[in-house]
Design a protein around this motif. Structure first.
Motif, PDB file in Angstrom:
ATOM      1  N   LYS A   1       0.826  -1.196   0.000  1.00 13.86           N
ATOM      2  CA  LYS A   1       0.000   0.000   0.000  1.00 13.86           C
ATOM      3  C   LYS A   1       0.865   1.253   0.000  1.00 13.86           C
ATOM      4  O   LYS A   1       0.586   2.220  -0.729  1.00 13.86           O
ATOM      5  CB  LYS A   1      -0.915  -0.012   1.225  1.00 13.86           C
ATOM      6  CG  LYS A   1      -1.890   1.151   1.296  1.00 13.86           C
ATOM      7  CD  LYS A   1      -2.886   1.091   0.174  1.00 13.86           C
ATOM      8  CE  LYS A   1      -3.930   2.196   0.306  1.00 13.86           C
ATOM      9  NZ  LYS A   1      -4.885   2.204  -0.819  1.00 13.86           N
ATOM     10  N   ALA A   2       1.908   1.253   0.805  1.00 13.85           N
ATOM     11  CA  ALA A   2       2.802   2.402   0.870  1.00 13.85           C
ATOM     12  C   ALA A   2       3.505   2.622  -0.469  1.00 13.85           C
ATOM     13  O   ALA A   2       3.671   3.759  -0.918  1.00 13.85           O
ATOM     14  CB  ALA A   2       3.836   2.201   1.986  1.00 13.85           C
TER      15      ALA A   2
ATOM     16  N   GLU B   1       2.336   1.721  -3.403  1.00 11.38           N
ATOM     17  CA  GLU B   1       1.316   2.212  -4.334  1.00 11.38           C
ATOM     18  C   GLU B   1       1.088   3.707  -4.149  1.00 11.38           C
ATOM     19  O   GLU B   1       1.026   4.468  -5.120  1.00 11.38           O
ATOM     20  CB  GLU B   1       0.017   1.448  -4.090  1.00 11.38           C
ATOM     21  CG  GLU B   1      -1.126   1.862  -4.981  1.00 11.38           C
ATOM     22  CD  GLU B   1      -2.396   1.088  -4.680  1.00 11.38           C
ATOM     23  OE1 GLU B   1      -3.317   1.686  -4.084  1.00 11.38           O
ATOM     24  OE2 GLU B   1      -2.463  -0.098  -5.025  1.00 11.38           O
ATOM     25  N   GLU B   2       0.981   4.148  -2.894  1.00 12.24           N
ATOM     26  CA  GLU B   2       0.776   5.569  -2.623  1.00 12.24           C
ATOM     27  C   GLU B   2       1.969   6.387  -3.111  1.00 12.24           C
ATOM     28  O   GLU B   2       1.798   7.490  -3.646  1.00 12.24           O
ATOM     29  CB  GLU B   2       0.563   5.796  -1.120  1.00 12.24           C
ATOM     30  CG  GLU B   2      -0.724   5.202  -0.575  1.00 12.24           C
ATOM     31  CD  GLU B   2      -1.962   5.890  -1.106  1.00 12.24           C
ATOM     32  OE1 GLU B   2      -1.844   7.041  -1.586  1.00 12.24           O
ATOM     33  OE2 GLU B   2      -3.045   5.285  -1.069  1.00 12.24           O
TER      34      GLU B   2
ATOM     35  N   PHE C   1       1.728   6.735  -6.875  1.00 14.49           N
ATOM     36  CA  PHE C   1       0.713   7.715  -7.273  1.00 14.49           C
ATOM     37  C   PHE C   1       1.197   9.146  -7.037  1.00 14.49           C
ATOM     38  O   PHE C   1       0.864  10.061  -7.789  1.00 14.49           O
ATOM     39  CB  PHE C   1      -0.593   7.467  -6.529  1.00 14.49           C
ATOM     40  CG  PHE C   1      -1.311   6.228  -6.973  1.00 14.49           C
ATOM     41  CD1 PHE C   1      -1.392   5.895  -8.305  1.00 14.49           C
ATOM     42  CD2 PHE C   1      -1.892   5.381  -6.050  1.00 14.49           C
ATOM     43  CE1 PHE C   1      -2.043   4.758  -8.727  1.00 14.49           C
ATOM     44  CE2 PHE C   1      -2.550   4.234  -6.460  1.00 14.49           C
ATOM     45  CZ  PHE C   1      -2.618   3.917  -7.804  1.00 14.49           C
ATOM     46  N   GLN C   2       1.966   9.329  -5.981  1.00 12.13           N
ATOM     47  CA  GLN C   2       2.534  10.660  -5.741  1.00 12.13           C
ATOM     48  C   GLN C   2       3.493  11.038  -6.863  1.00 12.13           C
ATOM     49  O   GLN C   2       3.512  12.189  -7.329  1.00 12.13           O
ATOM     50  CB  GLN C   2       3.258  10.679  -4.391  1.00 12.13           C
ATOM     51  CG  GLN C   2       3.849  12.031  -4.014  1.00 12.13           C
ATOM     52  CD  GLN C   2       2.821  13.138  -4.013  1.00 12.13           C
ATOM     53  OE1 GLN C   2       1.754  12.997  -3.444  1.00 12.13           O
ATOM     54  NE2 GLN C   2       3.122  14.249  -4.672  1.00 12.13           N
TER      55      GLN C   2
ATOM     56  N   SER D   1      -3.623  19.132  -0.699  1.00 10.32           N
ATOM     57  CA  SER D   1      -4.047  17.740  -0.821  1.00 10.32           C
ATOM     58  C   SER D   1      -5.083  17.583  -1.918  1.00 10.32           C
ATOM     59  O   SER D   1      -5.050  16.610  -2.687  1.00 10.32           O
ATOM     60  CB  SER D   1      -4.619  17.250   0.516  1.00 10.32           C
ATOM     61  OG  SER D   1      -5.170  15.963   0.388  1.00 10.32           O
TER      62      SER D   1
ATOM     63  N   GLN E   1      -4.656  15.171  -5.162  1.00  6.47           N
ATOM     64  CA  GLN E   1      -5.563  14.065  -5.453  1.00  6.47           C
ATOM     65  C   GLN E   1      -6.233  14.229  -6.813  1.00  6.47           C
ATOM     66  O   GLN E   1      -6.442  13.247  -7.537  1.00  6.47           O
ATOM     67  CB  GLN E   1      -6.613  13.944  -4.357  1.00  6.47           C
ATOM     68  CG  GLN E   1      -6.076  13.457  -3.020  1.00  6.47           C
ATOM     69  CD  GLN E   1      -5.479  12.069  -3.110  1.00  6.47           C
ATOM     70  OE1 GLN E   1      -5.996  11.215  -3.815  1.00  6.47           O
ATOM     71  NE2 GLN E   1      -4.396  11.838  -2.408  1.00  6.47           N
TER      72      GLN E   1
ATOM     73  N   SER F   1      -4.748   2.228 -12.364  1.00  4.34           N
ATOM     74  CA  SER F   1      -3.961   2.155 -11.126  1.00  4.34           C
ATOM     75  C   SER F   1      -3.044   0.936 -11.149  1.00  4.34           C
ATOM     76  O   SER F   1      -1.847   1.020 -10.827  1.00  4.34           O
ATOM     77  CB  SER F   1      -4.888   2.092  -9.909  1.00  4.34           C
ATOM     78  OG  SER F   1      -5.704   3.234  -9.827  1.00  4.34           O
TER      79      SER F   1
ATOM     80  N   THR G   1     -10.884   8.651  -2.058  1.00  2.28           N
ATOM     81  CA  THR G   1     -10.777   7.517  -2.964  1.00  2.28           C
ATOM     82  C   THR G   1     -10.215   7.971  -4.292  1.00  2.28           C
ATOM     83  O   THR G   1     -10.824   8.743  -5.001  1.00  2.28           O
ATOM     84  CB  THR G   1     -12.157   6.881  -3.177  1.00  2.28           C
ATOM     85  OG1 THR G   1     -12.667   6.544  -1.901  1.00  2.28           O
ATOM     86  CG2 THR G   1     -12.042   5.643  -4.039  1.00  2.28           C
ATOM     87  N   ARG G   2      -9.088   7.495  -4.591  1.00  2.00           N
ATOM     88  CA  ARG G   2      -8.353   7.904  -5.768  1.00  2.00           C
ATOM     89  C   ARG G   2      -9.089   7.551  -7.044  1.00  2.00           C
ATOM     90  O   ARG G   2      -8.998   8.196  -8.060  1.00  2.00           O
ATOM     91  CB  ARG G   2      -7.002   7.200  -5.711  1.00  2.00           C
ATOM     92  CG  ARG G   2      -6.148   7.293  -6.920  1.00  2.00           C
ATOM     93  CD  ARG G   2      -4.793   6.684  -6.618  1.00  2.00           C
ATOM     94  NE  ARG G   2      -4.883   5.402  -5.978  1.00  2.00           N
ATOM     95  CZ  ARG G   2      -4.790   5.203  -4.685  1.00  2.00           C
ATOM     96  NH1 ARG G   2      -4.640   6.203  -3.875  1.00  2.00           N
ATOM     97  NH2 ARG G   2      -4.847   3.994  -4.158  1.00  2.00           N
TER      98      ARG G   2
END
Length: 488
Positions: free
Chosen positions: A284-285, A287-288, A291-292, A350, A354, A414, A475-476
């Motif tokens: 998860k980290a 993936e985040e 995305f960043q 933020s 997003q 994603s 939610t992305r």
């Protein structure tokens, strides 16, 4: 209705003019008349019975115009956007409304256009992926927690020590006068739990059943206003001292608390579960982080209305979550020492980030032609129905096909971006920091004993209860902002 002009300005906004025929406007005027006639008094007629033409003659032909225009404007704006095939965000802004002599109406309005994003180098985005391992101490910590949970509680015929539970009656006095909320009977206090104000539990170490003690203490400066910083004396009577008897860590223990026959098998299961949890967290980290990185390579002119719409949605979600705890959002802002305007400003970075992620994923889906199959679309409806315990037809009536397709495209994008990302090992300093954080997480926290039902001692506990900030679910994969007006 007829769109007479549509002018795009720098691909950011569009100005449209739509003409409404006299016949179409007359339908709205008739609806306004029926809606309002009961409030209009005409001599010789009971309220609601006067003909429309007579009312218009007495009060002017435009008597129903404003209400009729309010009725038709949403349809006018929606018609223009649909006819010109525009993708918009936010709400249309009415620029001018003109009613001609023949009762036709021309409406001029502007809309913000959905931003066109460009994404460069979305394949091969580089982000740190933390290596996953489970130390023996983590397994030992889990075992110790289960051992503590399985402990027997029995009366101790000895002085109380840290970790014991004492059953007490107490009452607090300030300048010899008892204060509201400072008294309780049969209160179960776990020594070392830091449940009460500083010094309270420490001064009960060594007490025995039947003993009475006066505890001279001072309320913390950050305590509730009427008690903060004041000296207080708690008169305490100890009724009972209880201790925990921990079971031995052996095969019998494993059989009692798990499905396994041996302690080694149980420990292996704990390690496996911890590994899965930590791997999920690391994935998860990663993936985040990917995305960043994606947000950093997205270029788009994001309209102010899109940012405001995103923040509005977040505040609405936050307000709903706070209501579960009986708190309104204004009170929450006050607790944070801010107001809505200040909080909205703090959310802008933020929100923009997003939105960029969503725009980037949309563009990836477009460039990679990530279209869901009919089977996948039906599977989406079926999974949603199972998740909420309803039937597929009910789900389809609440979620249109376009929304399902959009969700699946975002999921596919994603997955594509993450699968094509490059995982990097953390730098040595970062790895050390992460290990320190993991060790802190693994350390068992002091256990707080549940209060007795007779206990009424809120003000004797450490500090004031703090409302937890609601989790902001961004939610992305949902649209960065709702399109208007067809999605309104």
């Amino acid at each position: 209705m007829n769109v007479t002009s549509c002018e795009k300005k720098d691909n950011k906004t569009a100005e449209l003019s739509v003409t409404v025929t006299a016949e179409e406007f007359d339908v709205a005027l008739e609806e306004s008349y029926k809606k309002n006639r009961g409030q209009i008094a005409i001599p010789g007629f009971r309220k609601g019975k006067a003909p429309r033409k007579l009312i218009e003659k007495m009060y002017g032909a435009s008597v129903f115009y404003n209400d009729a225009l309010d009725m038709i404007l949403p349809a006018v704006c929606s018609h223009g956007i649909s006819e010109e095939n525009l993708r918009t965000v936010g709400y249309p802004q009415i620029l001018d409304v003109n009613v001609a002599e023949d009762n036709s109406v021309t409406v001029k309005y502007s809309v913000d256009l959905y931003p066109e994003a460009t994404v460069k180098d979305y394949k091969g985005l580089r982000a740190v992926r933390e290596p996953v391992s489970i130390e023996d101490s983590a397994v030992d910590s889990e075992l110790a927690a289960m051992q503590l949970k399985s402990a027997r509680i029995q009366t101790a015929d000895r002085p109380a020590a840290n970790g014991d539970t004492v059953i007490i009656d107490f009452e607090g006095f300030i300048d010899g006068v008892p204060f509201e909320g400072g008294k309780a009977e049969d209160y179960e206090l776990a020594l070392g739990s830091n449940t009460f104000i500083p010094g309270f539990e420490e001064k009960l170490n060594g007490v025995q059943a039947g003993e009475e003690r006066d505890l001279d203490l001072v309320f913390p400066e950050n305590y509730q206003e009427d008690l903060a910083g004041k000296a207080v004396v708690f008169k305490v009577k100890v009724k009972e001292v209880k201790e925990k008897i921990l079971p031995d860590l052996d095969d019998e223990f494993a059989k009692d608390v798990s499905e396994f026959d041996t302690l080694e098998e149980y420990k292996a299961s704990i390690r496996e579960n911890l590994l899965k949890e930590r791997q999920t967290s690391a994935d998860k980290a990663f993936e985040e982080a990917v995305f960043q990185k994606l947000a950093e390579v997205v270029e788009a002119d994001i309209p102010e209305s899109m940012i405001n719409s995103y923040i509005d949605n977040q505040l609405s979600n936050m307000s709903q979550q706070l209501s579960v705890y009986g708190m309104d959002i204004a009170t929450y802002f006050n607790m944070l020492g801010t107001n809505e305007a200040g909080f909205r400003d703090s959310m802008r970075p933020s929100a923009e980030n997003q939105i960029k992620i969503s725009l980037g994923l949309e563009k990836v889906a477009e460039l990679e032609n990530l279209e869901p199959t009919e089977e996948e679309i039906e599977g989406f409806f079926k999974e949603t129905a199972e998740k909420y315990g309803t039937d597929v037809e009910t789900v389809k009536s609440g979620i249109d096909r376009d929304s399902a397709v959009y969700e699946l495209k975002m999921q596919a994008a994603s997955k594509f971006v993450v699968e094509h990302a490059v995982a990097e090992e953390p730098k040595e300093d970062e790895a050390k920091d992460d290990k320190a954080e993991e060790a802190a997480e693994e350390a068992p926290a002091p256990k707080k004993t549940r209060k007795s039902t007779k206990a009424k001692a809120e003000t004797a506990e450490t500090g004031e209860a703090e409302a937890e900030a609601p989790t902001k679910k961004t939610t992305r994969r949902k649209k960065a902002a709702e399109e208007t007006p067809k999605d309104e």
